[in-house]
Scaffold this motif. Structure first.
Motif, PDB file in Angstrom:
ATOM      1  N   PHE A 111       0.818  -1.203   0.000  1.00 47.10           N
ATOM      2  CA  PHE A 111       0.000   0.000   0.000  1.00 47.10           C
ATOM      3  C   PHE A 111       0.855   1.258   0.000  1.00 47.10           C
ATOM      4  CE2 PHE A 111      -2.526  -3.193   2.494  1.00 47.10           C
ATOM      5  CZ  PHE A 111      -3.365  -3.534   1.454  1.00 47.10           C
ATOM      6  N   CYS A 112       2.135   1.120   0.395  1.00 46.11           N
ATOM      7  CA  CYS A 112       3.040   2.274   0.402  1.00 46.11           C
ATOM      8  C   CYS A 112       3.732   2.466  -0.939  1.00 46.11           C
ATOM      9  CB  CYS A 112       4.100   2.103   1.495  1.00 46.11           C
ATOM     10  SG  CYS A 112       3.424   1.935   3.151  1.00 46.11           S
ATOM     11  N   ILE A 113       3.944   1.358  -1.676  1.00 49.57           N
ATOM     12  CA  ILE A 113       4.717   1.433  -2.925  1.00 49.57           C
ATOM     13  C   ILE A 113       3.831   1.679  -4.137  1.00 49.57           C
ATOM     14  CG2 ILE A 113       6.215   0.137  -4.490  1.00 49.57           C
ATOM     15  CD1 ILE A 113       7.282  -1.389  -2.106  1.00 49.57           C
ATOM     16  N   TYR A 114       2.784   0.867  -4.273  1.00 44.79           N
ATOM     17  CA  TYR A 114       2.020   0.850  -5.522  1.00 44.79           C
ATOM     18  C   TYR A 114       0.815   1.790  -5.429  1.00 44.79           C
ATOM     19  CZ  TYR A 114       4.912  -3.255  -6.240  1.00 44.79           C
ATOM     20  OH  TYR A 114       5.980  -4.102  -6.375  1.00 44.79           O
ATOM     21  N   LYS A 115       1.080   3.077  -5.476  1.00 46.40           N
ATOM     22  CA  LYS A 115       0.047   4.073  -5.214  1.00 46.40           C
ATOM     23  C   LYS A 115      -0.763   4.457  -6.450  1.00 46.40           C
ATOM     24  CE  LYS A 115       2.317   5.997  -1.157  1.00 46.40           C
ATOM     25  NZ  LYS A 115       2.798   7.210  -0.459  1.00 46.40           N
ATOM     26  N   VAL A 154      -4.040   2.009   3.003  1.00 48.15           N
ATOM     27  CA  VAL A 154      -4.785   1.706   1.792  1.00 48.15           C
ATOM     28  C   VAL A 154      -5.446   2.950   1.227  1.00 48.15           C
ATOM     29  CG1 VAL A 154      -7.027   1.150   2.828  1.00 48.15           C
ATOM     30  CG2 VAL A 154      -6.303  -0.040   0.767  1.00 48.15           C
ATOM     31  N   GLU A 155      -5.658   3.960   2.072  1.00 47.71           N
ATOM     32  CA  GLU A 155      -6.310   5.186   1.598  1.00 47.71           C
ATOM     33  C   GLU A 155      -5.460   5.940   0.581  1.00 47.71           C
ATOM     34  OE1 GLU A 155      -5.190   8.604   4.820  1.00 47.71           O
ATOM     35  OE2 GLU A 155      -6.414   6.950   5.571  1.00 47.71           O
ATOM     36  N   SER A 156      -4.173   5.585   0.504  1.00 47.64           N
ATOM     37  CA  SER A 156      -3.300   6.265  -0.474  1.00 47.64           C
ATOM     38  C   SER A 156      -3.497   5.737  -1.889  1.00 47.64           C
ATOM     39  CB  SER A 156      -1.834   6.098  -0.066  1.00 47.64           C
ATOM     40  OG  SER A 156      -1.457   4.730  -0.085  1.00 47.64           O
ATOM     41  N   LEU A 157      -4.214   4.597  -2.043  1.00 50.43           N
ATOM     42  CA  LEU A 157      -4.447   4.031  -3.375  1.00 50.43           C
ATOM     43  C   LEU A 157      -5.683   4.692  -3.990  1.00 50.43           C
ATOM     44  CD1 LEU A 157      -3.832   0.250  -2.580  1.00 50.43           C
ATOM     45  CD2 LEU A 157      -2.173   1.990  -3.235  1.00 50.43           C
ATOM     46  N   LEU A 158      -5.567   5.952  -4.307  1.00 48.15           N
ATOM     47  CA  LEU A 158      -6.723   6.766  -4.685  1.00 48.15           C
ATOM     48  C   LEU A 158      -7.332   6.368  -6.023  1.00 48.15           C
ATOM     49  CD1 LEU A 158      -5.422  10.287  -3.551  1.00 48.15           C
ATOM     50  CD2 LEU A 158      -6.922   8.704  -2.328  1.00 48.15           C
ATOM     51  N   CYS A 159      -6.569   5.658  -6.866  1.00 54.07           N
ATOM     52  CA  CYS A 159      -7.084   5.264  -8.181  1.00 54.07           C
ATOM     53  C   CYS A 159      -7.755   3.889  -8.162  1.00 54.07           C
ATOM     54  CB  CYS A 159      -5.956   5.248  -9.215  1.00 54.07           C
ATOM     55  SG  CYS A 159      -5.092   6.811  -9.397  1.00 54.07           S
ATOM     56  N   ILE A 174     -12.927  -2.656   8.923  1.00 58.77           N
ATOM     57  CA  ILE A 174     -12.509  -1.817   7.808  1.00 58.77           C
ATOM     58  C   ILE A 174     -12.586  -0.376   8.289  1.00 58.77           C
ATOM     59  CG2 ILE A 174     -12.949  -1.166   5.413  1.00 58.77           C
ATOM     60  CD1 ILE A 174     -12.206  -4.115   5.768  1.00 58.77           C
ATOM     61  N   PRO A 175     -11.493   0.389   8.214  1.00 61.55           N
ATOM     62  CA  PRO A 175     -11.491   1.742   8.785  1.00 61.55           C
ATOM     63  C   PRO A 175     -12.344   2.710   7.964  1.00 61.55           C
ATOM     64  CG  PRO A 175      -9.454   1.344   7.592  1.00 61.55           C
ATOM     65  CD  PRO A 175     -10.198   0.038   7.610  1.00 61.55           C
ATOM     66  N   PRO A 176     -12.831   3.779   8.576  1.00 63.98           N
ATOM     67  CA  PRO A 176     -13.622   4.775   7.841  1.00 63.98           C
ATOM     68  C   PRO A 176     -12.875   5.389   6.660  1.00 63.98           C
ATOM     69  CG  PRO A 176     -13.831   5.111  10.215  1.00 63.98           C
ATOM     70  CD  PRO A 176     -12.755   4.082  10.021  1.00 63.98           C
ATOM     71  N   SER A 177     -11.534   5.358   6.722  1.00 61.64           N
ATOM     72  CA  SER A 177     -10.741   5.965   5.643  1.00 61.64           C
ATOM     73  C   SER A 177     -10.911   5.259   4.308  1.00 61.64           C
ATOM     74  CB  SER A 177      -9.256   5.983   6.036  1.00 61.64           C
ATOM     75  OG  SER A 177      -8.786   4.668   6.295  1.00 61.64           O
ATOM     76  N   ILE A 178     -11.551   4.074   4.297  1.00 64.42           N
ATOM     77  CA  ILE A 178     -11.752   3.386   3.020  1.00 64.42           C
ATOM     78  C   ILE A 178     -12.596   4.238   2.076  1.00 64.42           C
ATOM     79  CG2 ILE A 178     -13.856   2.151   3.679  1.00 64.42           C
ATOM     80  CD1 ILE A 178     -12.807  -0.251   2.059  1.00 64.42           C
ATOM     81  N   ALA A 179     -13.383   5.150   2.629  1.00 64.52           N
ATOM     82  CA  ALA A 179     -14.228   6.012   1.798  1.00 64.52           C
ATOM     83  C   ALA A 179     -13.401   6.933   0.914  1.00 64.52           C
ATOM     84  CB  ALA A 179     -15.170   6.824   2.679  1.00 64.52           C
ATOM     85  N   LYS A 180     -12.101   7.103   1.241  1.00 60.32           N
ATOM     86  CA  LYS A 180     -11.235   7.910   0.378  1.00 60.32           C
ATOM     87  C   LYS A 180     -10.993   7.239  -0.972  1.00 60.32           C
ATOM     88  CE  LYS A 180      -8.863  10.316   4.129  1.00 60.32           C
ATOM     89  NZ  LYS A 180      -7.550  10.674   4.738  1.00 60.32           N
ATOM     90  N   LEU A 181     -11.270   5.919  -1.037  1.00 61.90           N
ATOM     91  CA  LEU A 181     -11.153   5.209  -2.318  1.00 61.90           C
ATOM     92  C   LEU A 181     -12.441   5.453  -3.105  1.00 61.90           C
ATOM     93  CD1 LEU A 181      -9.640   1.833  -1.059  1.00 61.90           C
ATOM     94  CD2 LEU A 181      -8.446   3.929  -1.713  1.00 61.90           C
ATOM     95  N   SER A 182     -12.591   6.652  -3.574  1.00 64.28           N
ATOM     96  CA  SER A 182     -13.868   7.077  -4.169  1.00 64.28           C
ATOM     97  C   SER A 182     -14.157   6.401  -5.496  1.00 64.28           C
ATOM     98  CB  SER A 182     -13.866   8.598  -4.357  1.00 64.28           C
ATOM     99  OG  SER A 182     -12.781   9.002  -5.177  1.00 64.28           O
ATOM    100  N   LEU A 219      -3.491  -9.587   9.063  1.00 66.16           N
ATOM    101  CA  LEU A 219      -4.164  -8.315   9.305  1.00 66.16           C
ATOM    102  C   LEU A 219      -5.498  -8.550   9.997  1.00 66.16           C
ATOM    103  CD1 LEU A 219      -3.638  -6.713   5.774  1.00 66.16           C
ATOM    104  CD2 LEU A 219      -2.370  -6.132   7.833  1.00 66.16           C
ATOM    105  N   LYS A 220      -5.762  -7.816  11.071  1.00 62.92           N
ATOM    106  CA  LYS A 220      -7.080  -7.842  11.703  1.00 62.92           C
ATOM    107  C   LYS A 220      -7.912  -6.642  11.266  1.00 62.92           C
ATOM    108  CE  LYS A 220      -5.899 -10.565  15.790  1.00 62.92           C
ATOM    109  NZ  LYS A 220      -5.940 -10.653  17.274  1.00 62.92           N
ATOM    110  N   GLU A 221      -7.221  -5.637  10.757  1.00 56.95           N
ATOM    111  CA  GLU A 221      -7.894  -4.445  10.276  1.00 56.95           C
ATOM    112  C   GLU A 221      -7.215  -3.997   8.996  1.00 56.95           C
ATOM    113  OE1 GLU A 221      -8.845   0.146  11.759  1.00 56.95           O
ATOM    114  OE2 GLU A 221      -8.277  -1.412  13.189  1.00 56.95           O
ATOM    115  N   LEU A 222      -7.980  -3.531   8.052  1.00 63.48           N
ATOM    116  CA  LEU A 222      -7.407  -3.049   6.798  1.00 63.48           C
ATOM    117  C   LEU A 222      -6.482  -1.874   7.110  1.00 63.48           C
ATOM    118  CD1 LEU A 222      -7.700  -3.652   3.730  1.00 63.48           C
ATOM    119  CD2 LEU A 222      -9.277  -1.710   3.641  1.00 63.48           C
ATOM    120  N   PRO A 223      -5.223  -1.913   6.652  1.00 58.48           N
ATOM    121  CA  PRO A 223      -4.275  -0.852   7.006  1.00 58.48           C
ATOM    122  C   PRO A 223      -4.765   0.519   6.546  1.00 58.48           C
ATOM    123  CG  PRO A 223      -3.148  -2.687   5.952  1.00 58.48           C
ATOM    124  CD  PRO A 223      -4.605  -2.936   5.789  1.00 58.48           C
ATOM    125  N   ALA A 224      -4.488   1.523   7.348  1.00 61.39           N
ATOM    126  CA  ALA A 224      -4.891   2.885   6.988  1.00 61.39           C
ATOM    127  C   ALA A 224      -4.178   3.347   5.719  1.00 61.39           C
ATOM    128  CB  ALA A 224      -4.582   3.833   8.148  1.00 61.39           C
TER     129      ALA A 224
END
Length: 815
Positions: free
Chosen positions: A561-565, A586-591, A605-613, A579-584
């Motif tokens: 999630f840090c490399i393939y943005k 993941v929100e950097s994968l905006l595409c 699943i953290p609320p930040s998943i909504a950033k994957l619009s 993983l017990k929770e989806l890493p935060a």
């Protein structure tokens, strides 16, 4: 200088630099382009070190000097503290000195590479201006539709009756000792088709106690082969009793399964005798006439087999048989070729030289051409310069078929190379990937899934894709491609820079990312993938398949999630993540448009998943109830949510009245939804869902009115058994339902009319405690379209079947 020492030192440099590239630091960010060039240069040096050539000693000295330069930079003490997050560079002198050293080392590696390759340029990593989006399909492009025929899961067989009779005779008669019957022939002659015909022949199924099948292929993993064999009878799942066993334990399991039984085992597409040499200890010889079939392109493989007799060499088709096959593939099994096209058809098949595969591929092209004499004449003339005799004949026919495809179907076909060879691919999963990649044309008023299904049906109609299983309500459940088509797609995808396929540590560790690489598919162990330190930050699609699945071992690959943005597609199914929770992160994968993960212990699943619009498809394999945040209602592009086992979705807290409900208007598939007290409130928010699986063990009353889901076609409902709760319910089921599966629902027999009246219902599955009562009286005119009835652990099933008589066209009993 010792090559082993250089290799180890280089690996440590690559690993350390990879950690730097993954860490968050203002200094690293400012130098990332130069660091990536150094990273690519070190991987190039690794590939040179693994080659053996005449000037190896001289080159190793130069490589050693270059690695020394790189080591001084990478292992700078202050830079090491940057990785650990303790400090960041602040002094301008330090920054300038480091920049100069890094640039100088990159120039030295470039000069060495130019010297080795004789080239004046060096490939560097692509910059961010390169567009790696999947090719857009023209809005005005025409869709080449197939004739709308129902896909056929079985293969059409012509001219194999005499061949099959010979093989069956060798299986049923002769020596009491275990024997191997090799079926040998060139690519495309129909070896697998013949083996399937024999394997499913009624005289064979009655003769053998156990029949097992596996496809070996050119690149095989022994554990996967064993799992295939043990699970091929359909009675076992890979993830039950066999998942954590090693190879030796699986060999023993196979031995015990076969012992004292007359068995038939088929090894399809064998390239190397090594597979048999490792497996033969698991095949007991109880002198009971057990048999093993090998299919292979190589006569050498057949000659090396112990217990083997003379191989059965499959013959080519006659001209008449070739024409019969062409006719059935182009016109169907009921129609005949028009007399006006008969002579042209014979001329065309003569140029296929009796190769069934070539006939089938050519028939796929003719199926898309109008039945016009002039068009067929033109096509027959084009074959003169294309079809040739010899071992590469199948390649010529495939090239011709590929060139006849419209642009969007070329992309869809080549995408099959991203999956492991011989894999039965879920059609829904495949179509979701096509949509995420941008292959599917967007047409106003039509669902992308329906258009993607037309594409798949078109490829099936052209005989390029085969049906594995059909869906019970029509359409394709699984599909696959012939191994020859797989070879073609893999080579063509690489040639067109459409997709790169890597397998094994050697390929991963020496791979240098070419400019503009859009897609990467990796079939390797997860350990090798992590160890390779692959760094392709501008990649658009990454599909990772674990070649050696270990369900007892957990992996932490959150670094992805840090490399393939820039990813649109990330497929990590089959890899159990720690993983017990989806890493935060993941929100950097905006595409991201497609995300598939396996994490058996994931719950949140953290609320930040909504950033994957842009996310359209979310697949997650977990053994727990996964909690989705209320921010999920902001993800308006979501089309498919698949969670195995169950998913709980929180309702938004800011809704004010029914008119302001937050909804997911594009959601097409949702499984398996765990409902609580406000179940009907949640269902109102997914108004256009077409496939739904729900578990409402916790709703309290056991009843849900789903009549508002007007688009729903397939419903699986695990209920909360509660006697008497249905008394005042009249219309709980959507009228458009085609498939309904019920369990633990406790629906009173008196209320079964609610199901019988459904006008479009084709498939009904009644499982444990789906009904409550002693007697089900069928109403007059009920079930107007029902084709399939499945009854599992159902009380009174025999009395019910007696009363059904001719009411239902097809009964499938699974007792």
């Amino acid at each position: 200088m010792d090559e082993r020492i250089l290799n180890n030192f280089n690996d440590s440099l690559i690993s350390r630099l990879w950690e730097l590239l993954c860490c968050r630091s203002s200094f690293v960010d400012s130098m990332k382009d130069q660091m990536r060039i150094l990273y690519a240069g070190l991987r190039f040096l690794r590939s040179i070190l693994r080659e053996h050539h005449e000037m190896m000693d001289e080159q190793n000295e130069k490589i050693g000097a270059l690695l020394g330069e790189a080591g001084i930079i990478i292992f700078t003490p202050t830079l090491s503290r940057v990785i650990e997050g303790e400090v960041s560079f602040s002094g301008s002198t330090q920054v300038l000195d480091f920049c100069d050293m890094l640039a100088s080392t990159n120039i030295h590696i470039k000069n060495f590479k130019d010297q080795i390759s004789g080239s004046s340029t060096i490939e560097s990593l692509p910059n961010s201006s390169h567009s790696l989006r999947a090719p857009e399909v023209s809005q005005t492009s025409s869709r080449m539709l197939s004739k709308g025929k129902m896909p056929i899961a079985r293969e059409i067989m012509v001219g194999l009756d005499d061949e099959a009779a010979k093989v069956i005779g060798r299986l049923r008669w002769g020596s009491k000792q275990v024997e191997i019957v090799p079926i040998v022939g060139m690519a495309g002659l129909g070896k697998t088709t013949l083996a399937k015909k024999v394997y499913n022949d009624s005289s064979v199924t009655c003769h053998f106690h156990i029949r097992l099948w596996c496809t070996v292929s050119q690149e095989f993993n022994m554990k996967n082969v064993l799992l295939q064999i043990l699970c091929s009878d359909g009675k076992h799942s890979r993830k039950d009793e066999f998942q954590n066993l090693d190879k030796h334990a699986l060999l023993e399991k196979l031995y015990q399964r076969l012992l004292k039984n007359r068995y038939l085992v088929v090894f399809d597409d064998v390239w190397d005798i090594k597979v048999w040499n490792e497996l033969r200890i698991s095949f007991p010889d109880d002198k009971n006439q057990s048999r093993i079939i090998f299919t292979s392109r190589s006569s050498n493989v057949a000659s090396q087999v112990q217990y083997g007799r003379e191989p059965h060499k499959i013959r080519c088709l006659t001209v008449e048989e070739s024409f019969e096959l062409l006719q059935k593939k182009v016109f169907g099994e009921e129609e005949e070729c028009p007399q006006a096209l008969h002579e042209l058809g014979m001329e065309i098949v003569k140029k296929c030289w009796g190769l069934p595969f070539a006939v089938v591929v050519v028939a796929g092209i003719l199926a898309t051409i109008k039945h016009d004499i002039l068009l067929w004449e033109k096509f027959a003339e084009s074959l003169t310069s294309t079809m040739v005799s010899g071992t590469d004949q199948w390649k010529k026919s495939l090239e011709l078929s590929y060139e006849h495809l419209p642009y969007h179907l070329k992309a869809c076909l080549l995408y099959f190379a991203a999956f492991p060879e011989d894999e039965k691919i879920g059609a829904k999963k495949l179509m979701c990937l096509w949509i995420a990649e941008g292959f599917v044309e967007i047409i106003e008023g039509e669902k992308s899934e329906d258009i993607a299904e037309e594409y798949l049906m078109d490829l099936i109609g052209r005989n390029l894709v085969m049906v594995g299983k059909n869906r019970s309500i029509g359409g394709v459940k699984t599909c696959y491609i012939h191994d020859l088509i797989f070879e073609f797609c893999k080579g063509k995808a690489k040639e067109k820079k459409f997709l790169q396929v890597l397998g094994g540590y050697d390929e991963l560790s020496t791979f240098n990312e070419p400019p503009n690489l859009p897609r990467l598919s990796i079939c390797s162990s997860v350990e090798d993938f992590i160890k390779s330190r692959l760094f392709c930050p501008h990649l658009a699609s990454l599909l990772l398949f674990d070649a050696t699945p270990r369900y007892d071992k957990l992996f932490n690959i959150s670094f992805l999630f840090c490399i393939y943005k820039h990813l649109n597609v990330l497929n990590l199914e089959g890899i159990n993540l720690r993983l017990k929770e989806l890493p935060a992160e993941v929100e950097s994968l905006l595409c991201l448009r497609y995300l598939a993960l396996e994490a058996e212990d994931m719950q949140f699943i953290p609320p930040s998943i909504a950033k994957l619009s842009h996310l359209e498809t979310f697949w997650l394999h977990s053994n727990l109830v996964v909690s989705l945040p209320d921010s999920i209602w902001n993800m308006k592009k979501l089309r498919h949510i698949h969670v195995r086992g169950r998913v709980a979705i929180h309702l938004p807290s800011n809704d004010n009245g029914v008119e302001n409900l937050s909804t997911l208007p594009n959601l097409d598939t949702l499984s398996c939804l765990c409902l609580f007290k406000e179940g009907e409130n949640l269902l109102r928010r997914i108004p256009n869902v077409r496939q739904l699986k729900i578990s409402d063990y916790h709703t309290g009353n056991g009843v849900l009115n789903m009549s508002q889901l007007e688009c729903l076609e397939s419903l699986t409902w695990w209920g909360n058994y509660s006697s008497g709760s249905w008394e005042h319910v009249e219309v709980p089921f959507p009228m458009n339902l085609k498939k309904l599966s019920l369990e633990n629902l406790g629906l009173p027999c008196s209320k079964m009319s609610l199901i019988e009246e459904l006008p479009n219902l084709e498939v009904l599955e009644l499982r444990l405690q789906s009904m409550d009562g002693q007697r089900w009286e069928l109403m007059e005119g009920g079930f107007p379209k029902l084709r399939v009835l499945t009854l599992t652990y159902f009380k009174g099933v025999y009395q019910l079947l007696k009363r059904l008589r001719s009411t239902i066209a097809e009964i499938v009993s699974n007792l």
